[in-house]
Design a protein around this motif. Structure first.
Motif, mmCIF file in Angstrom:
data_model
loop_
_atom_site.group_PDB
_atom_site.id
_atom_site.type_symbol
_atom_site.label_atom_id
_atom_site.label_comp_id
_atom_site.label_asym_id
_atom_site.label_seq_id
_atom_site.Cartn_x
_atom_site.Cartn_y
_atom_site.Cartn_z
ATOM 1 N N ALA A 91 31.317 142.617 105.020
ATOM 2 C CA ALA A 91 32.366 141.664 104.635
ATOM 3 C C ALA A 91 32.591 140.641 105.749
ATOM 4 C CB ALA A 91 33.663 142.408 104.317
ATOM 5 N N ARG A 92 32.546 141.091 107.007
ATOM 6 C CA ARG A 92 32.708 140.162 108.131
ATOM 7 C C ARG A 92 31.564 139.153 108.172
ATOM 8 N NH1 ARG A 92 34.442 144.845 110.881
ATOM 9 N NH2 ARG A 92 32.366 145.130 111.784
ATOM 10 N N LEU A 93 30.354 139.641 107.929
ATOM 11 C CA LEU A 93 29.205 138.743 107.927
ATOM 12 C C LEU A 93 29.303 137.715 106.811
ATOM 13 C CD1 LEU A 93 26.267 141.215 108.701
ATOM 14 C CD2 LEU A 93 26.980 139.266 110.098
ATOM 15 N N ILE A 94 29.734 138.156 105.636
ATOM 16 C CA ILE A 94 29.891 137.245 104.504
ATOM 17 C C ILE A 94 30.922 136.162 104.831
ATOM 18 C CG2 ILE A 94 30.825 137.065 102.158
ATOM 19 C CD1 ILE A 94 27.980 137.946 102.138
ATOM 20 N N ALA A 95 32.037 136.565 105.452
ATOM 21 C CA ALA A 95 33.075 135.597 105.824
ATOM 22 C C ALA A 95 32.533 134.586 106.835
ATOM 23 C CB ALA A 95 34.281 136.333 106.401
ATOM 24 N N GLU A 96 31.752 135.055 107.793
ATOM 25 C CA GLU A 96 31.181 134.159 108.798
ATOM 26 C C GLU A 96 30.131 133.244 108.169
ATOM 27 O OE1 GLU A 96 29.746 136.567 111.985
ATOM 28 O OE2 GLU A 96 31.715 137.402 112.452
ATOM 29 N N MET A 97 29.372 133.775 107.221
ATOM 30 C CA MET A 97 28.375 132.958 106.529
ATOM 31 C C MET A 97 29.042 131.858 105.704
ATOM 32 S SD MET A 97 25.783 136.019 105.352
ATOM 33 C CE MET A 97 24.655 135.036 104.397
ATOM 34 N N GLU A 98 30.154 132.171 105.090
ATOM 35 C CA GLU A 98 30.866 131.170 104.314
ATOM 36 C C GLU A 98 31.354 130.045 105.213
ATOM 37 O OE1 GLU A 98 34.214 130.939 100.788
ATOM 38 O OE2 GLU A 98 34.328 132.606 102.226
ATOM 39 N N GLN A 99 31.863 130.418 106.382
ATOM 40 C CA GLN A 99 32.347 129.424 107.344
ATOM 41 C C GLN A 99 31.196 128.534 107.800
ATOM 42 O OE1 GLN A 99 35.524 129.282 108.158
ATOM 43 N NE2 GLN A 99 35.688 128.119 110.065
ATOM 44 N N ALA A 100 30.060 129.139 108.142
ATOM 45 C CA ALA A 100 28.904 128.369 108.607
ATOM 46 C C ALA A 100 28.351 127.485 107.496
ATOM 47 C CB ALA A 100 27.818 129.315 109.121
ATOM 48 N N THR A 101 28.414 127.978 106.263
ATOM 49 C CA THR A 101 27.933 127.193 105.120
ATOM 50 C C THR A 101 28.794 125.953 104.928
ATOM 51 O OG1 THR A 101 27.091 129.191 104.004
ATOM 52 C CG2 THR A 101 27.474 127.238 102.638
ATOM 53 N N GLU A 102 30.099 126.118 105.019
ATOM 54 C CA GLU A 102 31.022 124.996 104.819
ATOM 55 C C GLU A 102 30.884 123.936 105.906
ATOM 56 O OE1 GLU A 102 34.829 126.831 104.637
ATOM 57 O OE2 GLU A 102 34.575 127.560 102.571
ATOM 58 N N HIS A 103 30.561 124.391 107.136
ATOM 59 C CA HIS A 103 30.468 123.452 108.248
ATOM 60 C C HIS A 103 29.038 122.950 108.481
ATOM 61 C CE1 HIS A 103 34.410 125.259 109.051
ATOM 62 N NE2 HIS A 103 34.681 124.145 109.710
ATOM 63 N N GLY A 104 28.092 123.450 107.690
ATOM 64 C CA GLY A 104 26.712 122.991 107.820
ATOM 65 C C GLY A 104 26.083 123.334 109.146
ATOM 66 N N ASP A 105 26.493 124.452 109.750
ATOM 67 C CA ASP A 105 25.957 124.869 111.047
ATOM 68 C C ASP A 105 24.649 125.629 110.825
ATOM 69 O OD1 ASP A 105 25.418 126.002 113.537
ATOM 70 O OD2 ASP A 105 27.538 126.078 114.054
ATOM 71 N N LEU A 106 23.535 124.903 110.876
ATOM 72 C CA LEU A 106 22.236 125.473 110.519
ATOM 73 C C LEU A 106 21.841 126.652 111.402
ATOM 74 C CD1 LEU A 106 19.637 125.411 108.871
ATOM 75 C CD2 LEU A 106 18.762 123.660 110.433
ATOM 76 N N GLU A 107 21.971 126.483 112.712
ATOM 77 C CA GLU A 107 21.540 127.533 113.637
ATOM 78 C C GLU A 107 22.335 128.817 113.426
ATOM 79 O OE1 GLU A 107 21.244 128.251 118.465
ATOM 80 O OE2 GLU A 107 21.112 126.210 117.664
ATOM 81 N N ASP A 108 23.659 128.689 113.321
ATOM 82 C CA ASP A 108 24.487 129.870 113.103
ATOM 83 C C ASP A 108 24.220 130.495 111.745
ATOM 84 O OD1 ASP A 108 25.644 129.657 115.544
ATOM 85 O OD2 ASP A 108 27.585 128.919 114.841
ATOM 86 N N LEU A 109 24.005 129.664 110.730
ATOM 87 C CA LEU A 109 23.794 130.174 109.386
ATOM 88 C C LEU A 109 22.501 130.968 109.286
ATOM 89 C CD1 LEU A 109 24.855 130.362 106.543
ATOM 90 C CD2 LEU A 109 23.758 128.171 106.019
ATOM 91 N N VAL A 110 21.448 130.463 109.902
ATOM 92 C CA VAL A 110 20.171 131.184 109.889
ATOM 93 C C VAL A 110 20.315 132.525 110.613
ATOM 94 C CG1 VAL A 110 17.801 131.181 110.762
ATOM 95 C CG2 VAL A 110 18.725 129.136 109.645
ATOM 96 N N ALA A 111 20.992 132.521 111.764
ATOM 97 C CA ALA A 111 21.195 133.760 112.519
ATOM 98 C C ALA A 111 22.020 134.759 111.715
ATOM 99 C CB ALA A 111 21.879 133.455 113.846
ATOM 100 N N LEU A 112 23.065 134.284 111.043
ATOM 101 C CA LEU A 112 23.910 135.171 110.233
ATOM 102 C C LEU A 112 23.144 135.691 109.017
ATOM 103 C CD1 LEU A 112 27.221 133.111 110.379
ATOM 104 C CD2 LEU A 112 26.896 135.432 111.282
ATOM 105 N N ASN A 113 22.338 134.834 108.428
ATOM 106 C CA ASN A 113 21.509 135.229 107.293
ATOM 107 C C ASN A 113 20.604 136.394 107.678
ATOM 108 O OD1 ASN A 113 19.241 135.191 105.389
ATOM 109 N ND2 ASN A 113 20.109 133.275 104.624
#
Length: 233
Positions: free
Chosen positions: A117-139
């Motif tokens: 659930a924490r990862l999903i919340a962080e992924m949603e945040q990264a998705t909304e802000h378009g943070d590619l590097e963080d999103l790939v790492a979280l994925n």
């Protein structure tokens, strides 16, 4: 406890020059920067990378063992990465990870559920802000978490050989806003199936997610060369 008087060396710097050259060439091939069947010139590659030909030769030997290049006697080294091969890699990953999602749904603990659930919340945040590097790492962290929960170490080892493909695919796809949003929605749906302890649904959603994103990457990288390739579930 003794306090360090110097900063630790970054893990990336501990890797050898040969490893860096290998990774860069491998990622370039998987990202479609070289055409399937294109001849690779070791001296030109060395100049592009700013290194001698020795680490390039070593990298090519590794790439050949990975099936990404082929060496023909008296002709040279050629790229061996086609749209069909890329799709097959996605299908192979889908087969393994969908089974792991099925098993993870049966083994999920309350602590595991909170971690996802924490990862999903962080992924949603990264998705909304378009943070590619963080999103790939979280994925990647999200998929690794499901692997860990499943406890399928043998299947996870089978995935090791194509992690470089998965990473390159994520970078390419997540550079597009529509794909970032769709990928997040699919990850959220997989999480919901896991939370519901529904192994069949978790397996189905994981397979569909990986197959769809794999096909999207093939179309993005190979364009017209991907026409005629398909996979019906």
């Amino acid at each position: 406890m003794l306090q360090p008087v110097v900063e630790p060396v970054a893990p990336d710097l501990l890797r050898s020059l040969r490893e860096h050259v290998h990774e860069r060439l491998r990622r370039a091939i998987v990202a479609g920067r070289f055409r399937n069947g294109e001849r690779l010139n070791e001296r030109q590659l060395a100049e592009m990378l700013g290194v001698s030909t020795t680490p390039v030769k070593d990298a090519i030997r590794k790439l050949e063992s990975e099936g990404l290049v082929r060496t023909e006697a008296r002709r040279g080294v050629f790229v061996e990465f086609s749209a069909r091969q890329a799709l097959e890699m996605a299908l192979g990953r889908a087969a393994l990870e969908s089974v792991m999602a099925h098993i993870a749904a049966n083994r999920l603990t309350e602590a595991d559920e909170h971690a996802l659930a924490r990862l999903i919340a962080e992924m949603e945040q990264a998705t909304e802000h378009g943070d590619l590097e963080d999103l790939v790492a979280l994925n990647e962290a999200y998929h690794r978490a499901i692997h860990r929960i499943s406890g399928c170490t043998y299947l996870e080892r089978r995935l090791d050989g194509q992690r470089m493909y998965d990473h390159a695919q994520r970078i390419a796809l997540h550079s597009q806003a529509d794909e970032r949003r769709r990928g997040f929605e699919e990850h959220r749906d997989i999480h919901e199936a896991l939370r519901a302890r529904d192994p069949a649904l978790a397996e189905l959603r994981m397979r569909r997610h990986i197959v769809r994103s794999g096909k999207a990457h093939v179309r993005l990288v190979f364009g017209a060369d991907a026409e005629g390739l398909d996979y019906d579930e």
